[in-house]
Design a protein around this motif. Structure first.
Motif, PDB file in Angstrom:
ATOM      1  N   LEU A  28       0.838  -1.200   0.000  1.00 37.04           N
ATOM      2  CA  LEU A  28       0.000   0.000   0.000  1.00 37.04           C
ATOM      3  C   LEU A  28       0.874   1.251   0.000  1.00 37.04           C
ATOM      4  O   LEU A  28       0.428   2.336  -0.278  1.00 37.04           O
ATOM      5  N   GLU A  29       2.138   1.046   0.391  1.00 34.24           N
ATOM      6  CA  GLU A  29       3.025   2.200   0.440  1.00 34.24           C
ATOM      7  C   GLU A  29       3.753   2.381  -0.885  1.00 34.24           C
ATOM      8  O   GLU A  29       3.832   1.461  -1.700  1.00 34.24           O
TER       9      GLU A  29
ATOM     10  N   ARG B 160       6.100  -8.660  16.880  1.00 40.39           N
ATOM     11  CA  ARG B 160       4.689  -8.283  16.864  1.00 40.39           C
ATOM     12  C   ARG B 160       3.858  -9.308  16.072  1.00 40.39           C
ATOM     13  O   ARG B 160       2.766  -9.685  16.469  1.00 40.39           O
TER      14      ARG B 160
ATOM     15  N   TYR C  25     -10.856 -12.772  13.092  1.00 38.31           N
ATOM     16  CA  TYR C  25     -10.528 -11.474  13.673  1.00 38.31           C
ATOM     17  C   TYR C  25     -10.012 -11.668  15.083  1.00 38.31           C
ATOM     18  O   TYR C  25     -10.584 -12.420  15.872  1.00 38.31           O
TER      19      TYR C  25
ATOM     20  N   GLY D  59      -8.460  -6.452  19.858  1.00 41.41           N
ATOM     21  CA  GLY D  59      -7.364  -5.692  20.446  1.00 41.41           C
ATOM     22  C   GLY D  59      -7.003  -6.207  21.833  1.00 41.41           C
ATOM     23  O   GLY D  59      -5.845  -6.179  22.237  1.00 41.41           O
ATOM     24  N   THR D  60      -8.011  -6.682  22.558  1.00 43.76           N
ATOM     25  CA  THR D  60      -7.764  -7.176  23.914  1.00 43.76           C
ATOM     26  C   THR D  60      -6.867  -8.412  23.875  1.00 43.76           C
ATOM     27  O   THR D  60      -5.899  -8.525  24.620  1.00 43.76           O
TER      28      THR D  60
ATOM     29  N   LEU E 281      -4.921  -9.279  21.498  1.00 40.28           N
ATOM     30  CA  LEU E 281      -3.622  -8.869  20.981  1.00 40.28           C
ATOM     31  C   LEU E 281      -2.765  -8.277  22.107  1.00 40.28           C
ATOM     32  O   LEU E 281      -1.584  -8.608  22.247  1.00 40.28           O
ATOM     33  N   ARG E 282      -3.387  -7.445  22.922  1.00 35.78           N
ATOM     34  CA  ARG E 282      -2.656  -6.835  24.044  1.00 35.78           C
ATOM     35  C   ARG E 282      -2.179  -7.895  25.021  1.00 35.78           C
ATOM     36  O   ARG E 282      -1.067  -7.832  25.526  1.00 35.78           O
TER      37      ARG E 282
ATOM     38  N   GLN F 162     -14.087  -6.060  10.351  1.00 36.73           N
ATOM     39  CA  GLN F 162     -12.795  -6.744  10.462  1.00 36.73           C
ATOM     40  C   GLN F 162     -11.718  -6.004   9.671  1.00 36.73           C
ATOM     41  O   GLN F 162     -10.607  -5.798  10.137  1.00 36.73           O
TER      42      GLN F 162
ATOM     43  N   MET G 262     -10.905  -2.712  11.517  1.00 37.34           N
ATOM     44  CA  MET G 262     -10.170  -2.917  12.760  1.00 37.34           C
ATOM     45  C   MET G 262      -8.742  -3.392  12.478  1.00 37.34           C
ATOM     46  O   MET G 262      -7.801  -2.987  13.138  1.00 37.34           O
TER      47      MET G 262
ATOM     48  N   GLN H 185      -5.293  -1.692  13.609  1.00 34.41           N
ATOM     49  CA  GLN H 185      -4.209  -2.408  14.295  1.00 34.41           C
ATOM     50  C   GLN H 185      -2.881  -2.203  13.570  1.00 34.41           C
ATOM     51  O   GLN H 185      -1.843  -2.037  14.186  1.00 34.41           O
ATOM     52  N   GLN H 186      -2.938  -2.185  12.256  1.00 34.59           N
ATOM     53  CA  GLN H 186      -1.704  -2.084  11.471  1.00 34.59           C
ATOM     54  C   GLN H 186      -1.232  -0.638  11.303  1.00 34.59           C
ATOM     55  O   GLN H 186      -0.059  -0.357  11.420  1.00 34.59           O
ATOM     56  N   TYR H 187      -2.185   0.267  11.019  1.00 41.73           N
ATOM     57  CA  TYR H 187      -1.783   1.624  10.627  1.00 41.73           C
ATOM     58  C   TYR H 187      -2.253   2.742  11.576  1.00 41.73           C
ATOM     59  O   TYR H 187      -1.872   3.883  11.416  1.00 41.73           O
TER      60      TYR H 187
ATOM     61  N   LYS I 138      -6.160   2.344   5.745  1.00 44.78           N
ATOM     62  CA  LYS I 138      -5.034   1.525   5.298  1.00 44.78           C
ATOM     63  C   LYS I 138      -3.962   2.427   4.690  1.00 44.78           C
ATOM     64  O   LYS I 138      -3.379   2.115   3.646  1.00 44.78           O
TER      65      LYS I 138
ATOM     66  N   PRO J 284      -0.393   4.640   5.393  1.00 42.49           N
ATOM     67  CA  PRO J 284       0.700   4.725   6.362  1.00 42.49           C
ATOM     68  C   PRO J 284       0.610   6.031   7.165  1.00 42.49           C
ATOM     69  O   PRO J 284       0.151   7.052   6.635  1.00 42.49           O
TER      70      PRO J 284
ATOM     71  N   ARG K  96       2.749   8.100   7.819  1.00 42.28           N
ATOM     72  CA  ARG K  96       3.480   9.212   7.194  1.00 42.28           C
ATOM     73  C   ARG K  96       2.582  10.051   6.296  1.00 42.28           C
ATOM     74  O   ARG K  96       2.849  11.204   6.042  1.00 42.28           O
TER      75      ARG K  96
ATOM     76  N   ASP L  74     -14.406  -3.019  20.333  1.00 46.61           N
ATOM     77  CA  ASP L  74     -13.040  -3.510  20.520  1.00 46.61           C
ATOM     78  C   ASP L  74     -12.342  -2.680  21.589  1.00 46.61           C
ATOM     79  O   ASP L  74     -11.652  -1.703  21.307  1.00 46.61           O
TER      80      ASP L  74
ATOM     81  N   GLY M 109      -9.884  -3.473  23.657  1.00 43.34           N
ATOM     82  CA  GLY M 109      -8.422  -3.530  23.691  1.00 43.34           C
ATOM     83  C   GLY M 109      -7.794  -2.607  22.652  1.00 43.34           C
ATOM     84  O   GLY M 109      -6.818  -1.913  22.934  1.00 43.34           O
ATOM     85  N   LEU M 110      -8.396  -2.572  21.476  1.00 44.63           N
ATOM     86  CA  LEU M 110      -7.883  -1.700  20.426  1.00 44.63           C
ATOM     87  C   LEU M 110      -8.073  -0.235  20.813  1.00 44.63           C
ATOM     88  O   LEU M 110      -7.201   0.603  20.561  1.00 44.63           O
TER      89      LEU M 110
ATOM     90  N   THR N   4      -5.301   0.590  23.119  1.00 44.74           N
ATOM     91  CA  THR N   4      -4.039   0.762  22.406  1.00 44.74           C
ATOM     92  C   THR N   4      -3.982   2.134  21.723  1.00 44.74           C
ATOM     93  O   THR N   4      -2.995   2.855  21.843  1.00 44.74           O
TER      94      THR N   4
END
Lengths: 255, 659
Positions: free
Chosen positions: A14-15, A69, A186, A189-190, A192-193, B381, B384, B388-390, B395, B397, B399, B473, B475-476, B479
């Motif tokens: 994607l980058e 990770r 899926y 987050g929980t 994952l933490r 999904q 989320m 988690q990734q970005y 989606k 970055p 930057r 979510d 937990g997310l 974070t």
């Protein structure tokens, strides 16, 4: 039963991808990385087999930046162990990687090794056949589902033109997963933490042998084409011009 | 005397039966998880004035509000008649006469007997003639039984009084105009002396029996609200509206998977519901044809709670099961997953509920359970996983977060490196969505022109987590919020400003519970301040054309009370504002909140955003549809395009009105 599933970090497409100054590789300094999508499916399939049979799943990756990770997420997804191989190399080609794995994997005594069928850097999907051959084990790629039954694994393999096959391989075996039996689940987050806080990543040391698959001399962006022909006008007129263009290139009949 | 004994026996029977039925319903509450709702007693009591005495929310629907007020006030007055009936029955010689039982109270009883009958008549008319759509799905039979029982109580009471007067010697007769009139009719029919006295006795027992039947009927009826409503309003949430409950960190399981794991106030909510359907009528998901009615959600949960209780009395003593991972216990069977994913968390249901029932926290809690179990829609999904990734849902970055600034001819301060007055928390849509970037640049230019000392976090900013938390979510959300709190902690600023109401809500209301308090303002408030300080020139009035209508974003209005600044800006700029009927607290959600923006339109018959644009068009003169939320800009621009009405109405951000 012990399943080892290989996780590889690949450039995030994607980058914006840049070619490095030497022109031999993409510039990896600024590029983001993520888990290879096929490896993600391999991990899912491993966890599905675990759920069906009570197998143990170990996620295995090369110690590169960001691997912790990914290994932690694998544990959040259902892997039981996380192992990384310290080998000093960060960018192994498929053949060297297969050799490294074939020398390291016996320590983990896997009954089944899963990996994604290919990565953007292993376009021809060479890892699994190399690994299967080096380890002297039955192997198959393009797998779209696997069920463990006793001392064997039943797999579905996809061919072109909508044809598929069911095969049975004796264990231990090596599989290249194209897609898991169901989409990767899926992970909240929980979870994952919890995995980030609670996962102990084991380390295996190995020495990567020098790659024997040649060196890249030049890498460049795909050449730009000669430009497109813009067709303008009313719908019927445009359709007519498209037809003429196709006939002119011998792509459709004509008289 | 046999009368006191018979009455006492009847009462014992009725009270035991009713008591048992009440007990069955209350029992789960005794073993339910706790929740702190006994603080600020004064504020809680004071809230009963508008909510109970003044019927403020009920009167939003005037007809129903008035009829309820009539029945409610009559119940209070006629309670004296009940005291009188049972008191005199149990204790011969008991009388309310010393406190006006034969004078003022008698008069009031007669007057309110008329009031309640008119109220009941209006209720029948409402239910059987007007038939409001909000009653769809409510238990009509239950409502009818109650209305008949009320009619029975009042009629038997009036007949008892009238026969008593006809029998002669009733000292309250001069104070009972209605009963006296009926008595005269009865006398004309031949009821006098002893025969009237006998009939009065008969109606006394009819009256007593109907009251006792009413009492035993109530626990199984929506009229349980007669007992539950006032406590439920008293125990309402008086904390920050936009702060979700933080799950117990020691809990083995996050989210609500079993109706018996609901806290006791949540259970009281279920028992309080009168099935009036105001929530259903206000719900954008329901209007869109999605499988969510906040009313039916509450009713289904209530029925599940009651069923559980009944089943357990029949077999084994009710034991609260460990909140397990069985998705079927509540989510998936009692409440479908699609129902829970339909909610936009817009809070319209909670705002209109006369009983202050809290629908949204229950939905979020059930979503938390689904998320922990990995049961999410593909759209959720995807979003989320992107967070988690970005750290954003695009989606993209990190930057590229500040890439929109490259369209400016000045550089925005990096708040991580320099001290700033205003830290602008830009938000995902304002940063990444090409349709909104233009507005973000406009806001930047306005601030620059006004000489505001402001900066942004550049790639250190991540999504605030407001909608992630509402998706369930937890937990997310933790974070994301930890990341932002750390980034903000390394900066020096006086206030935070954001154009995004969702970020505003998280930073202002959610982050304090994570240990980070900031002064957070919406850009409409800051722009208004700047206008008033003379730092932004008001647009010349001749440039201002057209009538504007304004859409209140849920998370700015209902959640954060930001109703005034956008309106004052429009007024001071010289725009004519034509309000839609659904404005301010009753604003109609665009359909994007609570994670809906990441889901597809499966099951949607009419998009809430299109419904809203039609409402604006129906005003007739509005040519500008003003918004103050990046998601609104996206949603309504798309709605205007899909309705093909670009030539009739234009979606504009408040910032664009300065042009």
């Amino acid at each position: 039963m012990h399943i080892v599933t290989v996780v590889r970090l690949v450039p995030d497409l994607l980058e914006e991808i840049q070619v490095n100054e030497q022109g031999t590789d993409i510039d990896r300094e600024w590029i983001g990385v993520k888990l290879c999508e096929f490896d993600d499916h391999a991990l899912e399939e491993a966890v599905l087999i675990k759920e069906a049979t009570g197998a143990t799943v170990t996620a295995l990756g090369i110690a590169v930046e960001g691997i912790d990770r990914v290994l932690q997420s694998a544990v959040a997804r259902g892997a039981d162990r996380a192992v990384k191989i310290e080998c000093g190399e960060t960018n192994l080609d498929s053949r060297s990687f297969a050799k490294l794995l074939s020398e390291t994997l016996p320590q983990l005594k896997p009954d089944l090794v899963l990996a994604g069928v290919q990565t953007p850097e292993d376009l021809f999907g060479q890892l699994v056949p190399f690994l299967g051959t080096l380890m002297g084990r039955p192997h198959a790629s393009g797998v779209t589902g696997a069920q463990a039954e006793g001392n064997a694994v039943k797999i579905q393999q996809e061919y072109g033109a909508g044809r598929a096959a069911r095969l049975t391989l004796a264990l231990p075996a090596v599989l290249g997963i194209q897609s898991a039996s169901q989409p990767p689940r899926y992970v909240s987050g929980t979870k994952l933490r919890q995995a980030i806080q609670g996962t102990k990543i084991e380390t295996l040391s190995a020495t990567a042998s020098a790659g024997g698959s040649g060196t890249v001399k030049e890498m460049r962006r795909p050449a730009r084409g000669q430009g497109a022909e813009m067709i303008e006008g009313e719908a019927e007129e445009v359709a007519g011009k498209i037809y003429d263009a196709l006939v002119g290139r011998g792509l459709v009949g004509g008289k | 005397m046999a009368k006191p004994l018979v009455l006492a026996a009847l009462m014992l029977l009725a009270f035991s039966f009713a008591g048992y039925r009440f007990f069955l319903r209350l029992r789960p509450m005794f073993s339910a998880p706790g929740i702190d709702r006994l603080d600020h007693i004064g504020e809680r009591l004071w809230g009963l004035v508008p909510n109970v005495l003044l019927h403020r929310r009920l009167l939003n629907i005037r007809y129903s509000g008035i009829l309820h007020a009539m029945i409610f006030s009559s119940f209070i007055v006629l309670f004296t008649a009940i005291v009188q009936a049972f008191g005199s029955g149990l204790f011969p010689g008991f009388s309310l006469a010393p406190v006006g039982g034969n004078s003022v109270i008698a008069l009031l009883q007669d007057v309110f007997a008329v009031v309640i009958m008119i109220g009941v008549g209006m209720a029948f008319y409402n239910r059987y003639v007007i038939k409001p759509a909000r009653f769809k799905g409510s238990n009509n039979k239950d409502a009818t039984v109650i209305l008949i029982l009320v009619t029975g109580v009042v009629t038997s009471m009036l007949l008892e009084f009238s026969f008593h007067i006809a029998a002669g010697g009733d000292p309250s007769a001069p104070w009972r105009p209605l009963s006296s009139t009926i008595a005269r009719l009865l006398e004309a029919l031949g009821f006098e002396g002893e025969s009237a006295d006998r009939a009065a006795h008969v109606f006394y027992w009819v009256h007593v029996c109907v009251i006792l039947s009413f009492l035993t009927y109530i626990p199984g009826s929506k009229h349980l609200h007669m007992f539950a409503a006032i406590p439920n309003i008293f125990l309402r949430n008086i904390g920050p509206k936009g702060q979700s409950r933080t799950p117990d960190p020691k809990a083995a399981h996050i989210g609500l998977s079993d109706v018996r794991a609901l806290d006791w106030k949540g259970m009281l909510d279920l028992y309080s519901c009168t099935e009036c359907g105001r929530c259903q009528a206000a719900c954008p998901a329901y209007a869109a044809g999605l499988p969510l009615s906040p009313k039916i959600l509450i009713m289904n949960m209530r029925d599940a709670l009651i069923d559980e209780t009944v089943t357990h009395t029949a077999t084994a003593p009710a034991a609260v099961p460990a909140a397990g991972s069985n998705l079927e216990a509540l989510v998936g069977s009692v409440i479908s997953e699609q129902t829970l994913w339909s909610c936009t968390t817009c809070r319209a249901c909670m705002e209109v509920c006369p009983l202050h029932i809290e629908h949204v926290p229950k939905i979020i809690d059930m979503r938390r359970h689904m998320v922990e179990e990995g049961h999410v829609t593909p759209g959720i999904q995807d979003a989320m996983a992107s967070f988690q990734q970005y750290g954003n849902s695009f989606k993209k970055p990190p930057r590229m977060r500040a890439k929109w600034t490259s369209g400016l001819d000045f550089k925005i301060k990096d708040a991580r490196k320099e001290e700033v007055d205003i830290l602008w928390f830009v938000g995902d849509y304002a940063s990444y969505d090409p349709r909104v970037q233009r507005i973000t640049q406009t806001v930047a230019r306005l601030l620059q022109k006004a000489g505001v000392d402001f900066g942004i976090l550049y790639d250190a900013e991540q999504n605030s987590g407001n909608d992630v938390r509402r998706v369930g979510d937890e937990g997310l959300f933790q974070t994301l919020s930890e990341h932002n709190i750390e980034a903000l902690g390394n900066c020096s600023f006086k206030r935070i400003m954001t154009t995004d109401p969702h970020s505003l809500n998280a930073l202002r209301q959610e982050y304090p519970a994570q240990g980070a308090e900031y002064e957070v303002v919406h850009y409409t408030q800051l722009l208004l301040e700047l206008m008033r300080e003379g730092k932004i020139a008001k647009a010349a009035n001749e440039k201002v054309q057209g009538t504007v209508t304004y859409h209140d974003p849920c998370y700015l209005g209902r959640y954060n009370n930001g109703f005034e600044p956008p309106r004052q800006i429009m007024a001071e700029l010289g725009y004519k504002l034509h309000e839609m009927a659904r404005c301010r607290e009753n604003s109609f959600c665009c359909g994007a909140g609570g994670g809906r923006i990441w889901q597809d339109d499966t099951g949607v018959k009419e998009r809430p955003s299109e419904n809203r644009i039609r409402e604006a068009l129906a005003l007739g003169d509005a040519t500008i549809f003003a918004v103050a939320c990046p998601k609104d800009l996206v949603m309504y621009t798309a709605a205007v395009q899909s309705l093909a009405v670009e030539d009739k109405i234009q979606v504009k951000d408040i910032a664009e009105l300065f042009a």
